[in-house]
Design a protein around this motif. Structure first.
Motif, PDB file in Angstrom:
ATOM      1  N   GLN A  88       0.823  -1.231   0.204  1.00  0.00           N
ATOM      2  CA  GLN A  88       0.029   0.010  -0.495  1.00  0.00           C
ATOM      3  C   GLN A  88       1.327   1.028  -0.057  1.00  0.00           C
ATOM      4  O   GLN A  88       1.490   0.774   0.819  1.00  0.00           O
ATOM      5  N   GLU A  89      -0.061   2.138  -0.687  1.00  0.00           N
ATOM      6  CA  GLU A  89       1.455   3.489  -1.121  1.00  0.00           C
ATOM      7  C   GLU A  89       0.271   5.098   0.285  1.00  0.00           C
ATOM      8  O   GLU A  89      -0.880   4.635   0.022  1.00  0.00           O
ATOM      9  N   ASP A  91      -0.522   8.033  -1.230  1.00  0.00           N
ATOM     10  CA  ASP A  91      -1.241   8.669  -2.259  1.00  0.00           C
ATOM     11  C   ASP A  91      -2.982   6.485  -2.305  1.00  0.00           C
ATOM     12  O   ASP A  91      -3.681   8.036  -2.760  1.00  0.00           O
ATOM     13  N   THR A  92      -2.334   5.624  -2.609  1.00  0.00           N
ATOM     14  CA  THR A  92      -3.023   5.144  -2.848  1.00  0.00           C
ATOM     15  C   THR A  92      -4.552   4.968  -2.043  1.00  0.00           C
ATOM     16  O   THR A  92      -5.651   5.677  -2.341  1.00  0.00           O
ATOM     17  N   ILE A  93      -4.320   4.906  -0.372  1.00  0.00           N
ATOM     18  CA  ILE A  93      -4.656   5.073   0.505  1.00  0.00           C
ATOM     19  C   ILE A  93      -5.518   6.749   0.421  1.00  0.00           C
ATOM     20  O   ILE A  93      -6.867   6.913   1.184  1.00  0.00           O
ATOM     21  N   LEU A  94      -5.043   7.287   0.508  1.00  0.00           N
ATOM     22  CA  LEU A  94      -5.605   8.883   0.164  1.00  0.00           C
ATOM     23  C   LEU A  94      -6.372   9.246  -0.504  1.00  0.00           C
ATOM     24  O   LEU A  94      -7.047   9.682  -0.359  1.00  0.00           O
ATOM     25  N   ALA A  95      -6.358   8.379  -2.216  1.00  0.00           N
ATOM     26  CA  ALA A  95      -6.911   9.090  -3.186  1.00  0.00           C
ATOM     27  C   ALA A  95      -8.709   8.061  -2.899  1.00  0.00           C
ATOM     28  O   ALA A  95      -9.419   8.722  -3.678  1.00  0.00           O
ATOM     29  N   ASN A  96      -8.406   7.161  -2.192  1.00  0.00           N
ATOM     30  CA  ASN A  96      -9.536   6.325  -1.304  1.00  0.00           C
ATOM     31  C   ASN A  96     -10.356   7.285  -0.567  1.00  0.00           C
ATOM     32  O   ASN A  96     -10.764   6.941   0.784  1.00  0.00           O
ATOM     33  N   ILE A 152      -2.245  -0.755  10.373  1.00  0.00           N
ATOM     34  CA  ILE A 152      -2.252   0.129  11.216  1.00  0.00           C
ATOM     35  C   ILE A 152      -3.494   0.343  10.496  1.00  0.00           C
ATOM     36  O   ILE A 152      -4.226   0.214   9.801  1.00  0.00           O
ATOM     37  N   ALA A 153      -4.643   1.252  12.368  1.00  0.00           N
ATOM     38  CA  ALA A 153      -5.916   1.840  11.004  1.00  0.00           C
ATOM     39  C   ALA A 153      -6.554   2.629  10.641  1.00  0.00           C
ATOM     40  O   ALA A 153      -6.330   3.991  11.244  1.00  0.00           O
ATOM     41  N   ILE A 154      -5.433   2.872   9.833  1.00  0.00           N
ATOM     42  CA  ILE A 154      -5.435   3.937   8.962  1.00  0.00           C
ATOM     43  C   ILE A 154      -6.614   4.108   8.267  1.00  0.00           C
ATOM     44  O   ILE A 154      -6.174   5.813   7.729  1.00  0.00           O
ATOM     45  N   GLN A 155      -7.706   4.044   7.731  1.00  0.00           N
ATOM     46  CA  GLN A 155      -9.013   4.694   7.183  1.00  0.00           C
ATOM     47  C   GLN A 155      -9.817   5.023   7.830  1.00  0.00           C
ATOM     48  O   GLN A 155     -11.144   5.542   7.760  1.00  0.00           O
TER      49      GLN A 155
END
Length: 282
Positions: A88-89, A91-96, A152-155
């Protein structure tokens, strides 16, 4: 009035309309404890984006099929991606932008109700933390065990839990990876509204949705906007932004405010129109 026609989805998400103006979404991978797949993610994104724009739908309930609400991400698929070098990157996480299950970071003007029928872990708990009302089975368990798996609980779950429970209690779940009972989630951590027997979870959630749709949808959506603003703004800033928001303007200029005040003076129940409705000017 017949229900609106939703977009087509796979059998991993079940769509129902238990009451007028109410959408019910059921995560439907019971053998995998409703762990999220890319297909389920796409289905939920499609349906919820449609829900946001559908004026006849005012509330959504999310629940799970079988004995679990949602086990979070499919860790088997995640492991395959990691082993193949597909990490996971940021930018990919933030794009969602709407987060896990297209819910955990979604800033919707419409109310979300979680009907937690069983265990919830990882992203499943993160999406619950972003719902407005949470009904839980007394047998439900909530966990954010990401640190036990090196992830990580990053969402969006970390800030939501910290704001709701406070730093120390949030640390119990996040740093220890410690699951909590439904009673603790309600009485100690503060992110569950109602704890009921397993058979009463969905009826209770539908009853709450019915209470919401008995109110003016314009007033509800404007109030929801203020709740969201209050998480990131001071009191005066919240008021200043809220009074100029699209939801508040729709309320002040729409038919439902007139209907609500008229019904009060006529001593009758109001008959609400879809939000944003304004009588055509001749």
């Amino acid at each position: 009035m017949p229900p609106p026609t939703p977009p087509a989805v796979s059998d991993q998400v079940i769509i129902n309309f238990p009451k007028e103006h109410v959408l019910l979404l059921t995560l439907n991978r019971p053998k995998s404890l409703n762990a999220l797949t890319p297909q389920m993610e796409n289905d939920l994104r499609s349906v919820l984006n449609w829900f946001e724009d559908e004026p006849s739908l005012w509330v959504v309930i999310v629940t799970g099929a079988g004995r679990a609400f949602c086990a979070g991400a499919d860790l088997k698929a995640w492991n395959l991606n990691e082993q193949s070098g597909k990490s996971q990157e940021p930018d990919t996480i933030l794009a969602n932008v709407n987060g896990f299950a297209s819910i955990s970071r979604r800033e919707s003007k419409k109310p979300f109700i979680a009907a937690v029928n069983g265990s919830s872990f990882g992203g499943g708990t993160e999406l619950i933390l972003n719902c407005d009302l949470v009904v839980a089975s007394k047998e439900a368990v909530f966990g954010l065990p990401e640190v036990k798996r090196g992830v990580i609980a990053i969402q969006g779950g970390i800030p939501r839990l910290a704001r709701t429970a406070g730093h120390q209690l949030a640390s119990e779940m996040l740093l220890l990876g410690k699951p909590v009972s439904a009673d603790d989630a309600r009485n100690r951590f503060g992110f569950v509204n109602v704890v009921v027997s397993p058979s009463e979870v969905l009826p209770t959630a539908i009853a709450l949705a019915s209470q919401i749709v008995a109110n003016s949808p314009d007033s509800v959506q404007s109030t929801k906007r203020a709740l969201l603003l209050s998480a990131t703004h001071s009191n005066n800033e919240t008021v200043a932004v809220h009074v100029r928001s699209a939801e508040t303007l729709a309320n002040l200029q729409g038919d439902n405010i007139k209907e609500g005040l008229r019904a009060f003076n006529e001593k009758r129940n109001p008959v609400w129109k879809n939000p944003g409705t304004r009588a055509a000017k001749l």
